[in-house]
Design a protein around this motif. Sequence first.
Motif, PDB file in Angstrom:
ATOM      1  N   GLU A   9       0.830  -1.201   0.000  1.00 36.13           N
ATOM      2  CA  GLU A   9       0.000   0.000   0.000  1.00 36.13           C
ATOM      3  C   GLU A   9       0.868   1.256   0.000  1.00 36.13           C
ATOM      4  N   ILE A  10       1.930   1.235   0.816  1.00 40.45           N
ATOM      5  CA  ILE A  10       2.841   2.391   0.855  1.00 40.45           C
ATOM      6  C   ILE A  10       3.476   2.607  -0.517  1.00 40.45           C
ATOM      7  N   GLU A  12       2.364   1.800  -3.401  1.00 41.99           N
ATOM      8  CA  GLU A  12       1.363   2.323  -4.346  1.00 41.99           C
ATOM      9  C   GLU A  12       1.132   3.816  -4.111  1.00 41.99           C
ATOM     10  N   GLN A  13       1.120   4.206  -2.843  1.00 39.99           N
ATOM     11  CA  GLN A  13       0.911   5.627  -2.527  1.00 39.99           C
ATOM     12  C   GLN A  13       2.105   6.470  -2.965  1.00 39.99           C
ATOM     13  N   VAL A  14       3.303   5.927  -2.740  1.00 43.51           N
ATOM     14  CA  VAL A  14       4.520   6.652  -3.134  1.00 43.51           C
ATOM     15  C   VAL A  14       4.553   6.857  -4.645  1.00 43.51           C
ATOM     16  N   THR A  15       4.154   5.862  -5.366  1.00 43.55           N
ATOM     17  CA  THR A  15       4.214   5.913  -6.828  1.00 43.55           C
ATOM     18  C   THR A  15       3.415   7.084  -7.397  1.00 43.55           C
ATOM     19  N   CYS A  17       2.466   9.770  -5.403  1.00 45.35           N
ATOM     20  CA  CYS A  17       2.495  10.844  -4.399  1.00 45.35           C
ATOM     21  C   CYS A  17       2.819  12.206  -5.024  1.00 45.35           C
ATOM     22  N   LYS A  19       3.058  14.925  -2.668  1.00 44.12           N
ATOM     23  CA  LYS A  19       3.114  15.705  -1.427  1.00 44.12           C
ATOM     24  C   LYS A  19       4.208  16.757  -1.429  1.00 44.12           C
ATOM     25  N   HIS A  23       7.857  15.465  -6.971  1.00 46.68           N
ATOM     26  CA  HIS A  23       7.058  14.660  -7.904  1.00 46.68           C
ATOM     27  C   HIS A  23       7.050  15.262  -9.308  1.00 46.68           C
ATOM     28  N   CYS A 104       8.002  13.439   3.139  1.00 49.59           N
ATOM     29  CA  CYS A 104       8.210  12.016   2.862  1.00 49.59           C
ATOM     30  C   CYS A 104       8.367  11.182   4.133  1.00 49.59           C
ATOM     31  N   TYR A 107       6.069   8.081   5.085  1.00 49.14           N
ATOM     32  CA  TYR A 107       6.231   6.808   4.365  1.00 49.14           C
ATOM     33  C   TYR A 107       7.313   5.961   5.028  1.00 49.14           C
ATOM     34  N   ARG A 110       6.194   4.555   8.365  1.00 53.36           N
ATOM     35  CA  ARG A 110       5.260   3.428   8.199  1.00 53.36           C
ATOM     36  C   ARG A 110       5.986   2.181   7.715  1.00 53.36           C
TER      37      ARG A 110
END
Length: 251
Positions: A9-10, A12-15, A17, A19, A23, A104, A107, A110
Motif C-alpha cells: 500500500e505504501i 502504491e501511494q509513493v508511486t 504521491c 506531497k 514529484h 516524505c 512513508y 510506516r
Amino acid sequence: MDSAEVLKEIAEQVTVCEKCNLHFSRKKAVPGEGPSSVELMFIGEGPGFYENELGRPFVGQAGKFLDELLARAGVSREKVFITNVVKCRPPGNHDPEPEELSACRGYLERQIEALNPRVIVTLGRFSMAHFLPYAKISSAHGKATWVNGRLVVAMYHPAAALHQPSLQETVLEDFSHLPEFIKLAQKTQAGHVISASAAVDPAESTTQPAPAQPHTEQHSLLDILPDQAVEPPAPPADDPDDSGPVQLSLF
Ligand code: SF4
C-alpha cells in the motif's frame, strides 16, 4: 493488514504521491524493496539517476558498492529492505530540502513500523539525522545507538567513498562490524540489553542483564537520549559526506 500488504500500500501511494515538489521532476518514484519481514533495514538518502529510471533503490555505482559491502559483511541483499528518506529524485541532485524530508517522513516511518527491523543502517547524514538529528556523521559513523528499541547504525553513504577514495577503508571497516551489531541486537532479543545511554562501539560494547521491569514507554522515532544531543543539527562544512545525497550526483 499484514506487513506485506502495508508495504504494498505504501509503495502504491509513493508511486502517485504529490506531497512535495519532487514529484514534478521524478521519472519513477522509488519506494524501496526487500522482504516484508526483515531483521536489517538500510536507509539511504534519495534516488539517483538509475534509481529514478528504474524505480529501484541502489542500482547505480553506489548500489554496486553497497552490494560489495553487504557481501563482505556476509549479508544477503535479498534478505534486507532498502529504501531512502526521500522516495523521489531531487532535480539537480540537490540535498533533500527540509520540506521534502518532512513530506516524505511518514512513508519511511510506516515502512519501519511494518518491517519492524531490529537493526537499521543509515547511509549518509540525512538518513542518520532522521534518528539522530544532533549527531555528526564524521564522529557517529561505525557506531550504533538504541533508538526506540532498534539498533541504529550510522554509516557513510557508499557513494561518499566513491567520491573520496580516502574514505573507502573507513567504510569497509565500518561495514565489517555489521555482523557484530546484528549479533548484539539478537542478544537483546534473547534477554539482554545494551546500554541505551550511549552510542555503541562494537569493539567496546558490553551486554547487561535485561531490567526486571522492561522500559515500555513509547518514543517517537525522532526521540533521542539527552546525552546524545551534543551537536547542533547543521552538518559540518568539511564533512566528507557534505555533498548530500551523493548517490544522486554521481550517476
Ligand atoms: S519525495 Fe516523497 S513526499 Fe515527495 S513526492 Fe516523492 S514520495 Fe511524495
